[in-house]
Design a protein around this motif. Sequence first.
Motif, PDB file in Angstrom:
ATOM      1  N   ASP A  47       0.837  -1.211   0.000  1.00 51.92           N
ATOM      2  CA  ASP A  47       0.000   0.000   0.000  1.00 51.92           C
ATOM      3  C   ASP A  47       0.868   1.255   0.000  1.00 51.92           C
ATOM      4  OD1 ASP A  47      -2.280  -1.549   0.239  1.00 51.92           O
ATOM      5  OD2 ASP A  47      -2.377  -1.354   2.427  1.00 51.92           O
ATOM      6  N   VAL A  48       0.256   2.362  -0.373  1.00 52.51           N
ATOM      7  CA  VAL A  48       0.889   3.669  -0.157  1.00 52.51           C
ATOM      8  C   VAL A  48      -0.099   4.556   0.601  1.00 52.51           C
ATOM      9  CG1 VAL A  48       2.296   3.490  -2.246  1.00 52.51           C
ATOM     10  CG2 VAL A  48       0.095   4.663  -2.375  1.00 52.51           C
ATOM     11  N   ARG A  49       0.454   5.488   1.376  1.00 55.31           N
ATOM     12  CA  ARG A  49      -0.388   6.459   2.062  1.00 55.31           C
ATOM     13  C   ARG A  49      -0.357   7.764   1.267  1.00 55.31           C
ATOM     14  NH1 ARG A  49      -1.719   6.244   7.256  1.00 55.31           N
ATOM     15  NH2 ARG A  49       0.142   5.057   7.828  1.00 55.31           N
ATOM     16  N   VAL A  50      -1.529   8.240   0.868  1.00 56.87           N
ATOM     17  CA  VAL A  50      -1.612   9.452   0.038  1.00 56.87           C
ATOM     18  C   VAL A  50      -2.212  10.589   0.859  1.00 56.87           C
ATOM     19  CG1 VAL A  50      -2.596  10.471  -2.069  1.00 56.87           C
ATOM     20  CG2 VAL A  50      -1.930   8.053  -2.048  1.00 56.87           C
ATOM     21  N   ARG A  51      -1.492  11.721   0.910  1.00 60.25           N
ATOM     22  CA  ARG A  51      -2.052  12.933   1.508  1.00 60.25           C
ATOM     23  C   ARG A  51      -2.973  13.559   0.454  1.00 60.25           C
ATOM     24  NH1 ARG A  51       0.479  17.763   1.317  1.00 60.25           N
ATOM     25  NH2 ARG A  51       2.435  16.701   0.888  1.00 60.25           N
ATOM     26  N   ILE A  52      -4.276  13.460   0.700  1.00 56.97           N
ATOM     27  CA  ILE A  52      -5.257  13.922  -0.292  1.00 56.97           C
ATOM     28  C   ILE A  52      -5.228  15.454  -0.372  1.00 56.97           C
ATOM     29  CG2 ILE A  52      -7.722  14.004  -0.881  1.00 56.97           C
ATOM     30  CD1 ILE A  52      -6.487  11.242  -1.275  1.00 56.97           C
ATOM     31  N   GLN A  53      -5.229  15.969  -1.608  1.00 58.20           N
ATOM     32  CA  GLN A  53      -5.218  17.428  -1.790  1.00 58.20           C
ATOM     33  C   GLN A  53      -6.455  17.940  -2.510  1.00 58.20           C
ATOM     34  OE1 GLN A  53      -1.283  16.674  -3.152  1.00 58.20           O
ATOM     35  NE2 GLN A  53      -0.463  18.433  -2.045  1.00 58.20           N
ATOM     36  N   ALA A  54      -7.007  17.147  -3.425  1.00 54.80           N
ATOM     37  CA  ALA A  54      -8.197  17.588  -4.152  1.00 54.80           C
ATOM     38  C   ALA A  54      -9.176  16.426  -4.255  1.00 54.80           C
ATOM     39  CB  ALA A  54      -7.816  18.065  -5.557  1.00 54.80           C
ATOM     40  N   GLY A  55     -10.474  16.732  -4.091  1.00 60.08           N
ATOM     41  CA  GLY A  55     -11.511  15.699  -4.196  1.00 60.08           C
ATOM     42  C   GLY A  55     -12.754  16.275  -4.868  1.00 60.08           C
ATOM     43  N   GLY A  56     -13.112  15.733  -6.029  1.00 66.68           N
ATOM     44  CA  GLY A  56     -14.268  16.245  -6.771  1.00 66.68           C
ATOM     45  C   GLY A  56     -15.563  15.596  -6.286  1.00 66.68           C
ATOM     46  N   ILE A  57     -16.607  16.412  -6.192  1.00 71.65           N
ATOM     47  CA  ILE A  57     -17.919  15.893  -5.794  1.00 71.65           C
ATOM     48  C   ILE A  57     -18.617  15.358  -7.040  1.00 71.65           C
ATOM     49  CG2 ILE A  57     -20.170  16.488  -4.806  1.00 71.65           C
ATOM     50  CD1 ILE A  57     -18.707  18.740  -3.253  1.00 71.65           C
ATOM     51  N   CYS A  58     -19.005  14.076  -6.976  1.00 70.36           N
ATOM     52  CA  CYS A  58     -19.583  13.372  -8.131  1.00 70.36           C
ATOM     53  C   CYS A  58     -21.103  13.333  -7.983  1.00 70.36           C
ATOM     54  CB  CYS A  58     -19.027  11.954  -8.135  1.00 70.36           C
ATOM     55  SG  CYS A  58     -19.569  10.947  -9.516  1.00 70.36           S
ATOM     56  N   GLY A  59     -21.791  13.060  -9.082  1.00 69.56           N
ATOM     57  CA  GLY A  59     -23.233  12.874  -9.030  1.00 69.56           C
ATOM     58  C   GLY A  59     -23.639  11.815  -8.015  1.00 69.56           C
ATOM     59  N   SER A  60     -22.854  10.743  -7.903  1.00 71.69           N
ATOM     60  CA  SER A  60     -23.216   9.683  -6.951  1.00 71.69           C
ATOM     61  C   SER A  60     -23.087  10.183  -5.511  1.00 71.69           C
ATOM     62  CB  SER A  60     -22.360   8.436  -7.180  1.00 71.69           C
ATOM     63  OG  SER A  60     -20.998   8.720  -6.985  1.00 71.69           O
ATOM     64  N   ASP A  61     -22.069  11.022  -5.220  1.00 75.65           N
ATOM     65  CA  ASP A  61     -21.948  11.618  -3.880  1.00 75.65           C
ATOM     66  C   ASP A  61     -23.198  12.445  -3.572  1.00 75.65           C
ATOM     67  OD1 ASP A  61     -19.266  10.689  -3.393  1.00 75.65           O
ATOM     68  OD2 ASP A  61     -18.522  12.268  -4.717  1.00 75.65           O
ATOM     69  N   LEU A  62     -23.678  13.157  -4.600  1.00 74.59           N
ATOM     70  CA  LEU A  62     -24.871  14.003  -4.400  1.00 74.59           C
ATOM     71  C   LEU A  62     -26.114  13.151  -4.157  1.00 74.59           C
ATOM     72  CD1 LEU A  62     -24.244  16.776  -7.098  1.00 74.59           C
ATOM     73  CD2 LEU A  62     -23.975  16.972  -4.618  1.00 74.59           C
ATOM     74  N   HIS A  63     -26.195  11.978  -4.818  1.00 70.80           N
ATOM     75  CA  HIS A  63     -27.327  11.073  -4.561  1.00 70.80           C
ATOM     76  C   HIS A  63     -27.312  10.590  -3.109  1.00 70.80           C
ATOM     77  CE1 HIS A  63     -29.326  10.739  -8.367  1.00 70.80           C
ATOM     78  NE2 HIS A  63     -28.214  10.432  -9.015  1.00 70.80           N
ATOM     79  N   TYR A  64     -26.124  10.240  -2.596  1.00 73.56           N
ATOM     80  CA  TYR A  64     -26.048   9.831  -1.186  1.00 73.56           C
ATOM     81  C   TYR A  64     -26.466  10.993  -0.281  1.00 73.56           C
ATOM     82  CZ  TYR A  64     -23.377   5.642  -2.535  1.00 73.56           C
ATOM     83  OH  TYR A  64     -22.976   4.451  -3.081  1.00 73.56           O
ATOM     84  N   TYR A  65     -26.033  12.194  -0.636  1.00 68.77           N
ATOM     85  CA  TYR A  65     -26.310  13.374   0.194  1.00 68.77           C
ATOM     86  C   TYR A  65     -27.805  13.720   0.202  1.00 68.77           C
ATOM     87  CZ  TYR A  65     -26.349  18.282   1.636  1.00 68.77           C
ATOM     88  OH  TYR A  65     -26.636  19.474   2.257  1.00 68.77           O
ATOM     89  N   HIS A  66     -28.420  13.707  -0.959  1.00 70.18           N
ATOM     90  CA  HIS A  66     -29.827  14.136  -1.033  1.00 70.18           C
ATOM     91  C   HIS A  66     -30.801  13.007  -0.699  1.00 70.18           C
ATOM     92  CE1 HIS A  66     -29.129  18.165  -2.561  1.00 70.18           C
ATOM     93  NE2 HIS A  66     -28.230  17.662  -3.393  1.00 70.18           N
ATOM     94  N   ASP A  67     -30.509  11.797  -1.200  1.00 72.83           N
ATOM     95  CA  ASP A  67     -31.509  10.717  -1.121  1.00 72.83           C
ATOM     96  C   ASP A  67     -31.024   9.511  -0.317  1.00 72.83           C
ATOM     97  OD1 ASP A  67     -32.830  12.318  -3.052  1.00 72.83           O
ATOM     98  OD2 ASP A  67     -31.701  11.317  -4.655  1.00 72.83           O
ATOM     99  N   GLY A  68     -29.804   9.522   0.172  1.00 74.83           N
ATOM    100  CA  GLY A  68     -29.274   8.371   0.899  1.00 74.83           C
ATOM    101  C   GLY A  68     -28.864   7.233  -0.022  1.00 74.83           C
ATOM    102  N   GLY A  69     -28.820   7.480  -1.321  1.00 66.16           N
ATOM    103  CA  GLY A  69     -28.391   6.446  -2.269  1.00 66.16           C
ATOM    104  C   GLY A  69     -29.157   6.558  -3.575  1.00 66.16           C
ATOM    105  N   PHE A  70     -29.119   5.481  -4.350  1.00 67.84           N
ATOM    106  CA  PHE A  70     -29.829   5.458  -5.636  1.00 67.84           C
ATOM    107  C   PHE A  70     -30.202   4.010  -5.922  1.00 67.84           C
ATOM    108  CE2 PHE A  70     -25.278   5.957  -5.854  1.00 67.84           C
ATOM    109  CZ  PHE A  70     -24.870   4.809  -6.490  1.00 67.84           C
TER     110      PHE A  70
END
Length: 343
Positions: free
Chosen positions: A26-49
């Motif tokens: 494995d490698v450990r990655v220091r995350i710097q950027a993360g894009g919000i996807c349509g699927s993330d928005l489905h979890y946020y608004h509706d709890g899934g799809f």
Amino acid sequence: MRGVVIHAPKDLRVEEIPAAPLGPRDVRVRIQAGGICGSDLHYYHDGGFGAVRIREPMVLGHEIAGTIDEVGAEIRRLTPGIRVAVNPSRPCDVCQFCREGLHQHCLDMRFFGSAMRFPHVQGAFRQSLIVNETQAIPMPTTLTTAEAAMAEPLAVCLHAVRQAGPLLGKSVLVTGCGPIGSLIVLSARYAGAADIVATDVTPFPLEIAERVGASSTINVAKDSAKLASHAQGKGTFHVLFEASGNEAALRSALDVVRPGGVVVQVGIGGDMKLPISVIVAKEIELRGSFRFDEEFEMAVELMGKGLINVKPVLTDTLSFERAVEAFELASDRSRAMKVQLSF
Ligand SMILES: [Zn+2]
Ligand SMILES: [Zn+2]
């Protein structure tokens, strides 16, 4: 470390989360950027799809890039300090479909921030992430971390373009110009399409679609007659990319696809009713497109060489501590396209 955790619809929290141990490969990655996807928005608004539902708190996020902090004992190829785009999909490599090279159909896929399996695969909107070495793709120095975090959605679109077959000189329609529709416009242009018409129901995404290479755009909420004008004869488009997941969009687009045309369905809404008589009479081929495989590395390469420029699609960046605000902004297509979190 802190991460962005969905507990229930509209209950998104930035909170302390446990760190995972670093395995030998494995490698450990220091995350710097993360894009919000349509699927993330489905979890946020509706709890899934569909049948996919959050059944326990889950860290969201799968469109990420960052810098390697630490590498496992057996890693030789990667060293701390290397900047990487992280491929969120980890196929099993042993199931029937993996062995056939169809990794996107893996029977035991682990995909960051996905509630498809239980326990859920925790996601990547966190300050630090452990990934298998095969998922860490070094990025060219020409790329910003924000661009590298676009590799996943771009890979989805390159895969969709591949599903369509050769586009050189073809006439293409893209319905739905969110981040995916816009990246399809970019990918279709790169693949040689001669004419690309893009549709949406709000003006802002259409402005972006024009900036990334659409030949013309149609606001179908205001001017559906303009799309209907392409129905002359038996229709004029060789290829339709349906990226809205909207039944009405697909139905009206089928009228303007020419005989023998190809429809690539990329957007997923609910189930749709289709006018089978139109599909039969015009000998239209309907094809699905799901995730991606080797297109992830291709996306990093094409962006790195300056052959595909995703910057116009990336409209906003907010600190991950403001995740709720960022998710609300990403949901408002009248003023935002791809919204990224910075860590
Ligand atoms: Zn995505
Ligand atoms: Zn597999």
